[in-house]
Scaffold this motif. Sequence first.
Motif, mmCIF file in Angstrom:
data_model
loop_
_atom_site.group_PDB
_atom_site.id
_atom_site.type_symbol
_atom_site.label_atom_id
_atom_site.label_comp_id
_atom_site.label_asym_id
_atom_site.label_seq_id
_atom_site.Cartn_x
_atom_site.Cartn_y
_atom_site.Cartn_z
ATOM 1 N N ILE A 30 0.843 -1.204 0.000
ATOM 2 C CA ILE A 30 0.000 0.000 0.000
ATOM 3 C C ILE A 30 0.875 1.250 0.000
ATOM 4 C CG2 ILE A 30 -1.660 1.340 1.353
ATOM 5 C CD1 ILE A 30 -2.801 -1.346 2.337
ATOM 6 N N LEU A 31 1.900 1.256 0.837
ATOM 7 C CA LEU A 31 2.768 2.438 0.943
ATOM 8 C C LEU A 31 3.474 2.749 -0.368
ATOM 9 C CD1 LEU A 31 4.399 1.856 4.462
ATOM 10 C CD2 LEU A 31 2.652 3.553 3.858
ATOM 11 N N ILE A 32 3.794 1.713 -1.107
ATOM 12 C CA ILE A 32 4.571 1.931 -2.329
ATOM 13 C C ILE A 32 3.747 2.622 -3.414
ATOM 14 C CG2 ILE A 32 4.191 -0.121 -3.760
ATOM 15 C CD1 ILE A 32 7.343 -0.381 -3.657
ATOM 16 N N LEU A 33 2.430 2.666 -3.250
ATOM 17 C CA LEU A 33 1.553 3.340 -4.207
ATOM 18 C C LEU A 33 1.442 4.836 -3.927
ATOM 19 C CD1 LEU A 33 -1.361 0.722 -4.344
ATOM 20 C CD2 LEU A 33 0.543 0.975 -5.951
ATOM 21 N N LEU A 34 1.954 5.301 -2.785
ATOM 22 C CA LEU A 34 1.807 6.701 -2.397
ATOM 23 C C LEU A 34 2.788 7.592 -3.143
ATOM 24 C CD1 LEU A 34 1.484 6.323 1.491
ATOM 25 C CD2 LEU A 34 -0.367 6.515 -0.190
ATOM 26 N N GLU A 35 2.430 8.877 -3.290
ATOM 27 C CA GLU A 35 3.375 9.858 -3.792
ATOM 28 C C GLU A 35 4.505 10.020 -2.785
ATOM 29 O OE1 GLU A 35 1.306 13.456 -4.550
ATOM 30 O OE2 GLU A 35 0.295 12.702 -6.345
ATOM 31 N N LEU A 40 6.875 10.118 2.732
ATOM 32 C CA LEU A 40 7.776 10.668 3.747
ATOM 33 C C LEU A 40 7.010 11.159 4.976
ATOM 34 C CD1 LEU A 40 10.322 12.587 1.485
ATOM 35 C CD2 LEU A 40 10.604 10.364 2.590
ATOM 36 N N LYS A 41 5.801 11.659 4.764
ATOM 37 C CA LYS A 41 4.976 12.061 5.916
ATOM 38 C C LYS A 41 4.564 10.843 6.731
ATOM 39 C CE LYS A 41 3.088 16.317 3.899
ATOM 40 N NZ LYS A 41 1.862 16.994 3.378
ATOM 41 N N CYS A 42 4.246 9.727 6.051
ATOM 42 C CA CYS A 42 3.904 8.492 6.759
ATOM 43 C C CYS A 42 5.068 8.037 7.635
ATOM 44 C CB CYS A 42 3.528 7.394 5.773
ATOM 45 S SG CYS A 42 1.933 7.623 4.971
ATOM 46 N N ARG A 43 6.255 8.283 7.166
ATOM 47 C CA ARG A 43 7.442 7.872 7.929
ATOM 48 C C ARG A 43 7.523 8.580 9.282
ATOM 49 N NH1 ARG A 43 12.866 9.221 8.378
ATOM 50 N NH2 ARG A 43 14.325 7.457 8.323
ATOM 51 N N GLN A 44 6.850 9.733 9.392
ATOM 52 C CA GLN A 44 6.897 10.511 10.628
ATOM 53 C C GLN A 44 5.721 10.222 11.566
ATOM 54 O OE1 GLN A 44 6.943 14.419 8.875
ATOM 55 N NE2 GLN A 44 9.174 14.423 8.604
ATOM 56 N N VAL A 45 4.806 9.337 11.155
ATOM 57 C CA VAL A 45 3.602 9.088 11.955
ATOM 58 C C VAL A 45 3.931 8.342 13.239
ATOM 59 C CG1 VAL A 45 1.429 7.803 12.008
ATOM 60 C CG2 VAL A 45 2.026 9.161 9.993
ATOM 61 N N CYS A 46 4.706 7.265 13.124
ATOM 62 C CA CYS A 46 5.031 6.474 14.306
ATOM 63 C C CYS A 46 6.286 5.659 14.034
ATOM 64 C CB CYS A 46 3.865 5.548 14.688
ATOM 65 S SG CYS A 46 3.490 4.300 13.434
ATOM 66 N N ARG A 47 6.815 5.092 15.088
ATOM 67 C CA ARG A 47 8.048 4.311 14.970
ATOM 68 C C ARG A 47 7.867 3.095 14.066
ATOM 69 N NH1 ARG A 47 12.640 3.432 18.119
ATOM 70 N NH2 ARG A 47 14.004 2.010 16.980
ATOM 71 N N LEU A 49 5.815 2.640 11.435
ATOM 72 C CA LEU A 49 5.824 2.988 10.010
ATOM 73 C C LEU A 49 7.198 3.463 9.572
ATOM 74 C CD1 LEU A 49 2.385 4.735 9.381
ATOM 75 C CD2 LEU A 49 3.129 2.472 8.640
ATOM 76 N N SER A 50 7.889 4.178 10.455
ATOM 77 C CA SER A 50 9.240 4.620 10.126
ATOM 78 C C SER A 50 10.148 3.421 9.869
ATOM 79 C CB SER A 50 9.799 5.474 11.257
ATOM 80 O OG SER A 50 11.143 5.850 10.981
ATOM 81 N N ASP A 51 10.081 2.425 10.745
ATOM 82 C CA ASP A 51 10.905 1.232 10.557
ATOM 83 C C ASP A 51 10.471 0.446 9.326
ATOM 84 O OD1 ASP A 51 12.289 1.895 12.816
ATOM 85 O OD2 ASP A 51 11.254 0.472 14.133
ATOM 86 N N ALA A 52 9.151 0.365 9.098
ATOM 87 C CA ALA A 52 8.652 -0.377 7.937
ATOM 88 C C ALA A 52 9.175 0.232 6.646
ATOM 89 C CB ALA A 52 7.126 -0.393 7.947
ATOM 90 N N ILE A 53 9.180 1.545 6.567
ATOM 91 C CA ILE A 53 9.650 2.223 5.351
ATOM 92 C C ILE A 53 11.158 2.088 5.208
ATOM 93 C CG2 ILE A 53 9.917 4.497 4.285
ATOM 94 C CD1 ILE A 53 7.134 5.176 5.459
ATOM 95 N N ASP A 54 11.884 2.232 6.327
ATOM 96 C CA ASP A 54 13.347 2.156 6.258
ATOM 97 C C ASP A 54 13.839 0.761 5.916
ATOM 98 O OD1 ASP A 54 13.456 4.804 6.883
ATOM 99 O OD2 ASP A 54 14.027 4.534 8.983
ATOM 100 N N GLU A 55 13.079 -0.265 6.273
ATOM 101 C CA GLU A 55 13.550 -1.628 6.106
ATOM 102 C C GLU A 55 13.000 -2.313 4.855
ATOM 103 O OE1 GLU A 55 12.646 -3.547 9.784
ATOM 104 O OE2 GLU A 55 13.844 -2.132 10.960
ATOM 105 N N ALA A 56 12.103 -1.659 4.135
ATOM 106 C CA ALA A 56 11.588 -2.218 2.884
ATOM 107 C C ALA A 56 12.435 -1.705 1.721
ATOM 108 C CB ALA A 56 10.127 -1.831 2.688
ATOM 109 N N VAL A 57 13.109 -2.614 1.054
ATOM 110 C CA VAL A 57 14.026 -2.225 -0.019
ATOM 111 C C VAL A 57 13.291 -1.460 -1.117
ATOM 112 C CG1 VAL A 57 15.596 -3.083 -1.794
ATOM 113 C CG2 VAL A 57 15.576 -4.136 0.469
ATOM 114 N N GLY A 58 12.080 -1.922 -1.454
ATOM 115 C CA GLY A 58 11.321 -1.255 -2.513
ATOM 116 C C GLY A 58 10.982 0.176 -2.172
ATOM 117 N N LEU A 59 10.650 0.434 -0.906
ATOM 118 C CA LEU A 59 10.321 1.800 -0.487
ATOM 119 C C LEU A 59 11.570 2.675 -0.448
ATOM 120 C CD1 LEU A 59 7.721 1.034 2.329
ATOM 121 C CD2 LEU A 59 7.272 1.860 0.015
ATOM 122 N N GLN A 60 12.676 2.112 0.019
ATOM 123 C CA GLN A 60 13.921 2.877 0.022
ATOM 124 C C GLN A 60 14.345 3.231 -1.402
ATOM 125 O OE1 GLN A 60 15.995 4.278 2.535
ATOM 126 N NE2 GLN A 60 13.944 4.011 3.367
#
Length: 544
Positions: A30-35, A40-47, A49-60
């Motif tokens: 779902i996150l990978i479909l976002l602009e 980047l705003k989702c990354r600031q919502v909670c720890r 989501l921040s970890d999920a984004i940082d650790e997903a190679v596709g999102l990085q």
Amino acid sequence: MSSANSENTPTRGATSVGFISLPIELIVDILILLEIKTLLKCRQVCRFLSDAIDEAVGLQYKIELAASGMEDGPPNDAESIDSRLDKLRDHVNAWDEMTLSKQLLPGPIQSRIYRLCGGVFGYVPIDRPSQVAFTQLPSKSRNIPQKQWTINLTGRTINAFTMDPSQDLLLIVAGRHRANSVTRVDESCIEIHTLSLSTGQKHRLAGAELLSQRDGSLHERWALFEPRICGKHVGVLLCSRRMEIEGETGPADEIVLWNWKTSDVIRHFLGYNIQNFVLVNEENILVPSNTSTIRLEFFSLAKPCPYPISIQNAPFDCVFHLPEMQPSATIDCFTVDISHPRTWTKHSTFHVPFFRNNDNGLVAISVMSDVDASVEHLVFFFSLSTLLRRISTLEAPELMHEFSWDGWGHETRIVHAPPSHTAFCSSVVCGTKFLAVSDDNTGTVEVQVFEFNMALHEYLHGPRTHKGEGSWIPKFDSWAENQPILTFKDVSPSDMPPRKNVVYFQSESESEVFYHEPLLTDDTIVLPHEVNYQHTLYIGTLHV
């Protein structure tokens, strides 16, 4: 796209509910479909989501593509997202640290007509004026091999050309002699051809190989040609000698635009002293004008108007005014440079992992003026989105809208031009990079690359504060430090510097070396130079 790494699944609370209670693989999909800004705003919502984004190679990979001004390339089952991310980081680091490979292309060559577009360098040999020789410049990080080929246009003299490798398209302006069927006397004419870049034959999508024919030769009728390509549109600026040699008062120069896939003329402008034009996208053409005030005029290509019309009287869609000039200033030259169209996305037989995103490409405006018995050369820098964002707010039928400098000028930087920059310098802007060189007349040239895409780069890596190569510099116009701007009223040099990186290139010759204008593309800096002013070019390259 890749999901999260299973061994690095982020931890969530025992009472997690709603979105973050979903399986991590689904959250990442779902996150990978976002602009990118929303991501980047989702990354600031909670720890979590921040970890999920940082650790997903596709999102990085998605975030770092945006940070580097790139877009993902065509799908390739043989290459993983991890591999693409590694190559992207290698590509970015090579530019950041200027760890570029140095190479001298086979040569030397004798040419005064050469272009660099989309990673392909082409030139017309002086002793073979009907031929264009091409070199596809290599890039290890983007899987681009080096190769060479030539194309011949038999019986013609090539006066100018440009190309778009992403469409396998070559646009040539060439002269030839033809017999007049009435007078039976040979006459000179100019032809405009659309060919396949790879074969030299008629392009398979072209409505016709020969787009146009104009009377007169380069030396008799025409002084200069400037061809352009953007998507389905091609255009040529034909600068005339007619006013010089015949004293005529009528319009002398022409801008002609075609849909090359149908061969239809889209717009045809006539005017005095037209110095430059830019195909911004498939909807707009930009023409710099200094007839009354200095400004950028936009004309829509949505409604074709194939009949010749004076550009001074043509209704523009909108205009962007530059600062008010001092009464004592007169403009000698006023040109615009924007990145070339997207490259390496369609016709390649090799797989390119990523390519440049032109949506926020850099625009460089060169203004050369006489003021108070002095010559001043300035460069304005801003993002193309600065203009397009304002154009998008206009109502469809609205014409002749004017944007004042006060309304958009705050998004620009204005500097004194570097010593190597000329008003007609082309290919010194690529994506969000600007290229300048400083020649010390010893055979060594200092190559400076200025990076204007800083917001996301800072987010990922933090601001650069250390001194030295690759550092922030006190003032962008360091070659004219503390020098005021004389041409325009109430304007000062910018002191908001982009990132500057430096590398040095040493000619292999021990004789006197003269460097021509540098050229820049996604992977390569090209440094044409001649030795002892013998009109023989050596082509040095720095590439990733």
